[in-house]
Write a protein that holds these residues in place. Structure first.
Motif, PDB file in Angstrom:
ATOM      1  N   LYS A   1     -20.922 -51.412  -7.315  1.00  0.00           N
ATOM      2  CA  LYS A   1     -20.317 -51.938  -5.379  1.00  0.00           C
ATOM      3  C   LYS A   1     -21.191 -51.853  -4.366  1.00  0.00           C
ATOM      4  O   LYS A   1     -22.188 -52.101  -4.898  1.00  0.00           O
ATOM      5  N   LEU A   2     -20.989 -51.491  -3.006  1.00  0.00           N
ATOM      6  CA  LEU A   2     -21.504 -52.558  -2.083  1.00  0.00           C
ATOM      7  C   LEU A   2     -21.501 -51.399  -1.437  1.00  0.00           C
ATOM      8  O   LEU A   2     -20.043 -50.795  -1.092  1.00  0.00           O
ATOM      9  N   TYR A   3     -22.391 -50.792  -0.260  1.00  0.00           N
ATOM     10  CA  TYR A   3     -22.105 -49.683   0.237  1.00  0.00           C
ATOM     11  C   TYR A   3     -22.509 -50.566   1.860  1.00  0.00           C
ATOM     12  O   TYR A   3     -23.878 -50.991   1.616  1.00  0.00           O
ATOM     13  N   GLN A   4     -22.043 -50.597   2.939  1.00  0.00           N
ATOM     14  CA  GLN A   4     -22.344 -51.153   3.890  1.00  0.00           C
ATOM     15  C   GLN A   4     -22.097 -49.582   5.179  1.00  0.00           C
ATOM     16  O   GLN A   4     -21.521 -49.338   5.607  1.00  0.00           O
ATOM     17  N   TYR A   5     -23.463 -50.197   5.937  1.00  0.00           N
ATOM     18  CA  TYR A   5     -24.062 -48.411   6.886  1.00  0.00           C
ATOM     19  C   TYR A   5     -23.443 -48.938   8.175  1.00  0.00           C
ATOM     20  O   TYR A   5     -23.929 -47.877   9.446  1.00  0.00           O
ATOM     21  N   HIS A   6     -23.223 -50.024   8.572  1.00  0.00           N
ATOM     22  CA  HIS A   6     -23.456 -50.659   9.452  1.00  0.00           C
ATOM     23  C   HIS A   6     -22.518 -51.109  10.350  1.00  0.00           C
ATOM     24  O   HIS A   6     -21.901 -51.617   9.138  1.00  0.00           O
ATOM     25  N   PRO A   7     -21.839 -51.422  11.702  1.00  0.00           N
ATOM     26  CA  PRO A   7     -20.696 -52.074  12.048  1.00  0.00           C
ATOM     27  C   PRO A   7     -20.838 -53.971  11.939  1.00  0.00           C
ATOM     28  O   PRO A   7     -21.727 -53.888  12.077  1.00  0.00           O
ATOM     29  N   PRO A   8     -19.663 -54.086  11.480  1.00  0.00           N
ATOM     30  CA  PRO A   8     -19.708 -55.595  11.964  1.00  0.00           C
ATOM     31  C   PRO A   8     -20.779 -56.704  13.260  1.00  0.00           C
ATOM     32  O   PRO A   8     -21.485 -57.683  13.449  1.00  0.00           O
TER      33      PRO A   8
END
Length: 190
Positions: free
Chosen positions: A160-167
């Motif tokens: 799984k990939l978790y992303q914490y910030h907007p692009p």
């Protein structure tokens, strides 16, 4: 933990964009009241940065509820594909903890589902930067698998990939994680 989830197909960039739009459509008000009553929808507001807190205010007869982070992507084995290859990816947003499955507004479209994710133990590798394709996810997955093997940990399921910030956040500020669920050895010992 509750998540609003969609399954999308495309390149990494296409899947991210399409998945984000579908879930954003739900949280921005394309939903039905949880109690099934006729009336206004409930708006789950999202602002930048992605990590937010409950606002609890009322606007336009819609409850504004901030989305929490991270944005989750279940790669389903597609991380090994080339950056321009198309594949199926599940994207989900974690819903604010004040909701239960019964109290969360219901999506009006069939492509967004609400899923309850039980507590779990995971091995995680944190890294910074923009994720422009699957190649970086595959590289970080392999690094995590090597670390897990050295520790005697066995992965369960897909990465799984978790992303914490907007692009629009600068790459050096962006925090991401790849993770595998693992067997909780402490639960077995009890």
């Amino acid at each position: 933990m509750l998540i609003a989830e969609v399954t999308v197909n495309g390149t990494m960039r296409e899947a991210s964009s399409a998945g984000f739009k579908k879930i954003a459509n739900f949280i921005f008000g394309n939903n039905s009241p949880a109690n099934g009553a006729a009336g206004s929808s409930e708006k789950i507001a999202m602002t930048s940065p992605v990590r937010m807190e409950i606002e609890g205010s009322k606007k336009s007869d819609k409850e504004v509820i901030a989305m929490t982070s991270p944005v989750r992507m279940d790669m389903g084995g597609t991380e090994s594909l080339s950056n321009d290859a198309k594949g199926e990816v599940k994207m989900s947003f974690v819903m604010p903890s004040k909701y239960t499955k019964e109290s969360l507004p219901k999506p009006k479209t069939g492509d967004v589902s609400i899923t309850e994710v039980p507590g779990h133990v995971a091995a995680v590798l944190t890294f910074r930067g923009h994720i422009r394709g699957r190649k970086l996810v595959e590289k970080k997955k392999q690094e995590l698998l090597d670390l897990m093997q050295a520790e005697g940990l066995v992965p369960k399921g897909d990465v799984k990939l978790y992303q914490y910030h907007p692009p629009f956040t600068y790459g050096w500020q962006r925090v991401n994680e790849v993770l595998f669920d693992i067997e909780d050895k402490s639960a077995k010992a009890q």
